[in-house]
Motif scaffolding. Sequence first.
Motif, mmCIF file in Angstrom:
data_model
loop_
_atom_site.group_PDB
_atom_site.id
_atom_site.type_symbol
_atom_site.label_atom_id
_atom_site.label_comp_id
_atom_site.label_asym_id
_atom_site.label_seq_id
_atom_site.Cartn_x
_atom_site.Cartn_y
_atom_site.Cartn_z
ATOM 1 N N HIS A 268 -20.617 -15.088 -6.918
ATOM 2 C CA HIS A 268 -21.391 -14.092 -7.922
ATOM 3 C C HIS A 268 -22.434 -12.823 -8.234
ATOM 4 O O HIS A 268 -22.083 -12.094 -8.722
ATOM 5 N N ASP A 269 -23.110 -13.250 -6.572
ATOM 6 C CA ASP A 269 -24.233 -11.880 -6.368
ATOM 7 C C ASP A 269 -22.603 -10.518 -6.240
ATOM 8 O O ASP A 269 -23.181 -9.138 -6.968
ATOM 9 N N ASN A 270 -22.005 -10.718 -5.748
ATOM 10 C CA ASN A 270 -20.506 -9.564 -6.092
ATOM 11 C C ASN A 270 -20.357 -8.911 -7.566
ATOM 12 O O ASN A 270 -20.591 -7.723 -7.552
ATOM 13 N N LEU A 271 -20.405 -9.993 -8.261
ATOM 14 C CA LEU A 271 -20.147 -9.547 -9.358
ATOM 15 C C LEU A 271 -21.082 -8.645 -10.847
ATOM 16 O O LEU A 271 -21.139 -8.196 -11.517
ATOM 17 N N LYS A 272 -22.888 -9.315 -9.930
ATOM 18 C CA LYS A 272 -23.973 -8.828 -10.155
ATOM 19 C C LYS A 272 -23.530 -6.939 -9.927
ATOM 20 O O LYS A 272 -24.466 -6.196 -10.269
ATOM 21 N N TYR A 273 -23.713 -7.701 -8.540
ATOM 22 C CA TYR A 273 -23.550 -6.238 -7.966
ATOM 23 C C TYR A 273 -22.428 -5.097 -9.304
ATOM 24 O O TYR A 273 -23.161 -3.116 -9.190
ATOM 25 N N ALA B 141 -11.940 -6.079 -3.830
ATOM 26 C CA ALA B 141 -11.987 -7.376 -5.368
ATOM 27 C C ALA B 141 -13.322 -8.352 -5.040
ATOM 28 O O ALA B 141 -13.390 -8.422 -4.042
ATOM 29 N N TRP B 142 -13.739 -8.340 -5.779
ATOM 30 C CA TRP B 142 -15.221 -9.211 -6.291
ATOM 31 C C TRP B 142 -14.610 -10.629 -5.369
ATOM 32 O O TRP B 142 -15.181 -11.136 -4.617
ATOM 33 N N TYR B 143 -12.927 -11.389 -4.976
ATOM 34 C CA TYR B 143 -12.955 -12.405 -4.711
ATOM 35 C C TYR B 143 -12.347 -11.859 -3.613
ATOM 36 O O TYR B 143 -11.997 -13.841 -3.162
ATOM 37 N N ASP B 144 -11.789 -11.321 -3.477
ATOM 38 C CA ASP B 144 -11.633 -11.320 -1.683
ATOM 39 C C ASP B 144 -12.278 -11.958 -0.468
ATOM 40 O O ASP B 144 -12.166 -11.822 0.598
ATOM 41 N N THR B 145 -13.974 -11.831 -0.833
ATOM 42 C CA THR B 145 -14.492 -12.746 0.207
ATOM 43 C C THR B 145 -13.427 -13.943 0.405
ATOM 44 O O THR B 145 -14.136 -14.640 0.985
ATOM 45 N N ARG B 146 -13.264 -14.821 -0.234
ATOM 46 C CA ARG B 146 -12.443 -16.347 -0.698
ATOM 47 C C ARG B 146 -11.395 -15.434 -0.558
ATOM 48 O O ARG B 146 -10.953 -17.009 -0.123
ATOM 49 N N GLY B 147 -11.180 -14.655 -0.109
ATOM 50 C CA GLY B 147 -9.296 -14.162 0.340
ATOM 51 C C GLY B 147 -9.238 -14.048 1.781
ATOM 52 O O GLY B 147 -9.423 -14.658 2.742
ATOM 53 N N ARG C 12 -19.678 -22.422 -11.123
ATOM 54 C CA ARG C 12 -18.268 -22.247 -11.690
ATOM 55 C C ARG C 12 -18.378 -21.593 -10.371
ATOM 56 O O ARG C 12 -17.061 -22.320 -9.636
ATOM 57 N N LEU C 13 -18.269 -20.390 -10.299
ATOM 58 C CA LEU C 13 -18.384 -19.591 -8.541
ATOM 59 C C LEU C 13 -19.135 -19.721 -7.691
ATOM 60 O O LEU C 13 -18.718 -19.717 -6.626
ATOM 61 N N ASP C 14 -20.069 -20.776 -8.076
ATOM 62 C CA ASP C 14 -21.235 -21.327 -6.501
ATOM 63 C C ASP C 14 -20.700 -22.755 -6.251
ATOM 64 O O ASP C 14 -20.357 -22.611 -5.012
ATOM 65 N N SER C 15 -20.029 -23.104 -6.718
ATOM 66 C CA SER C 15 -19.285 -24.331 -6.776
ATOM 67 C C SER C 15 -17.734 -24.194 -5.349
ATOM 68 O O SER C 15 -17.569 -24.828 -4.946
ATOM 69 N N LEU C 16 -17.224 -22.828 -5.475
ATOM 70 C CA LEU C 16 -16.180 -22.497 -5.229
ATOM 71 C C LEU C 16 -17.042 -21.680 -3.288
ATOM 72 O O LEU C 16 -15.169 -22.013 -2.492
#
Length: 505
Positions: A423-428, A294-300, A413-417
């Motif tokens: 953000h790059d993941n979502l754009k891709y 998932a796009w957010y797994d890089t933070r998880g 918001r995403l960059d602040s995390l």
Amino acid sequence: MNRALWLKTSILFVVCLITTSCDPFSFSSFAPRQDKGAADQVIQVVINDLGLEFPDGMNENQNPYVEEIRARTNLNVQFVLPLASVYEEKLNVYMSQEKRPDMLHVYNPVWLDRYMKAGELIPLDDLLKEHGQELLKKIPKEAWKQVTYEGHIYAIPSLHEIKGVELMYARNDWLDRLGLKPPTTLEEYAEVIRAFKEDDPDGNGLQDTTGLILTENLGRSAPFFGAFGTQLDSWIVRDGRLAYGSLVPEAKEAIAFLRKLYQEQLLDQEFPLNRHRNLESKVVEGTVGLFSAAWYDTRGMIAESKRRNPHAEWIVLNYPTGPDGANGVYSEDLIRGYNVIPTGTKRAAEVIQLLNYIAGDGAKVLKLGFENQVWQMIDGKIKTNFEEHDKHLYRGIYQSLVNLQDPVLDKQRLDSLGNYQLHDNLKYIEQHLILNAFQGMPTPAMNRLSMKPMDLYERFVRIIVGVDALDAFDQVAEEWLDSGGREVTREVNAWYRQQQWTNPK
């Protein structure tokens, strides 16, 4: 489930039973007590807790964000949070009462369609023109079109912030160790999957790694269906008509590809039982080197994998491209929730004013939290105080009422995390979406269809693991058609022809 709310409701149920004859499932039982003279001034709004909990000493009606909403709008709004496990049931209970809440937030388009066509919801066109300019400006036309019936708007949509979810990630350190390049074609993916299973990519001398991992009900499989130009539970254009993506011949080809991987033990043999936590533990433990993230797994889980093993280097892969050059993943629906106003309310204008504030002046504070408490703007960038951010997550309950797509604010918001490429993941992902070609309200036959998507997934898993033969796919397709799928297909294509007629290219 919100444990505190569950306990609160259970206590309320017991108190009702042992005291008066009050109905513990009535709307009034959940509404906050008001002075008799002020009761008519209250705007009662039913929302979902989204699994979020309030800090100690706070609840859905006593916290700084509700105070902010009331102060900025001068509205006495009171929120009601039914138990998440029976949320839709409670919505039906509220609609059956003589005194209904002023607004309900619903997620099921079938529910919306039912009450909209029954004349139980207020048309909102005039109210929006008078009180909802921010809503009209920020919600796209295609979303309004989905909540319009016989020329009138019956719901205010809340949008998905994102357009897609899945993308491929792989351990680049494993690729380097095995002398492999990042895969692009489906054949190259198969080669890497085999090497990650059989060639000791972690260098520990054991064959203890997994080539490819999925989760139950074919979770995290979208890129492999995309390689054949289709997606599960989505409608795609074939020869000028809409076809159900789960049952087109290309879906059978994708299942055959996964079946072969499973037979050769290159696909995780436990995938039919894998839940998210199983996927996460295997990625973090270092036994998985390639999967649809998932796009957010890089933070998880990917970030945790790096913490556990500093040598773990994860990279984004190109989506697997199939024999006919197709690739991509499913697109999220544009709308994720609907705000409706039942007939009989005297506070419809105030409800629109509330939602208009959330879409306008209140959008930033509800999405980001309070400035100089949760975040600060430093050198043109948002810096987040993560301790406070976590304490204030409950604000999302209110923000979700009118979720909007704001590219500038969302990127900030995403960059602040942190540096997680969110953000790059979502754009891709957005560049490789296989769009669902049906964007209408549920058709009548969909409500009667007896074979649901989950039934199909279960049958497909049986084929992949070898319980059923590959040709059982054709039988499943016939059963779906016989269960109401033929009528659904006719209705969906009638809708599609109407769109082609009214919106020619």
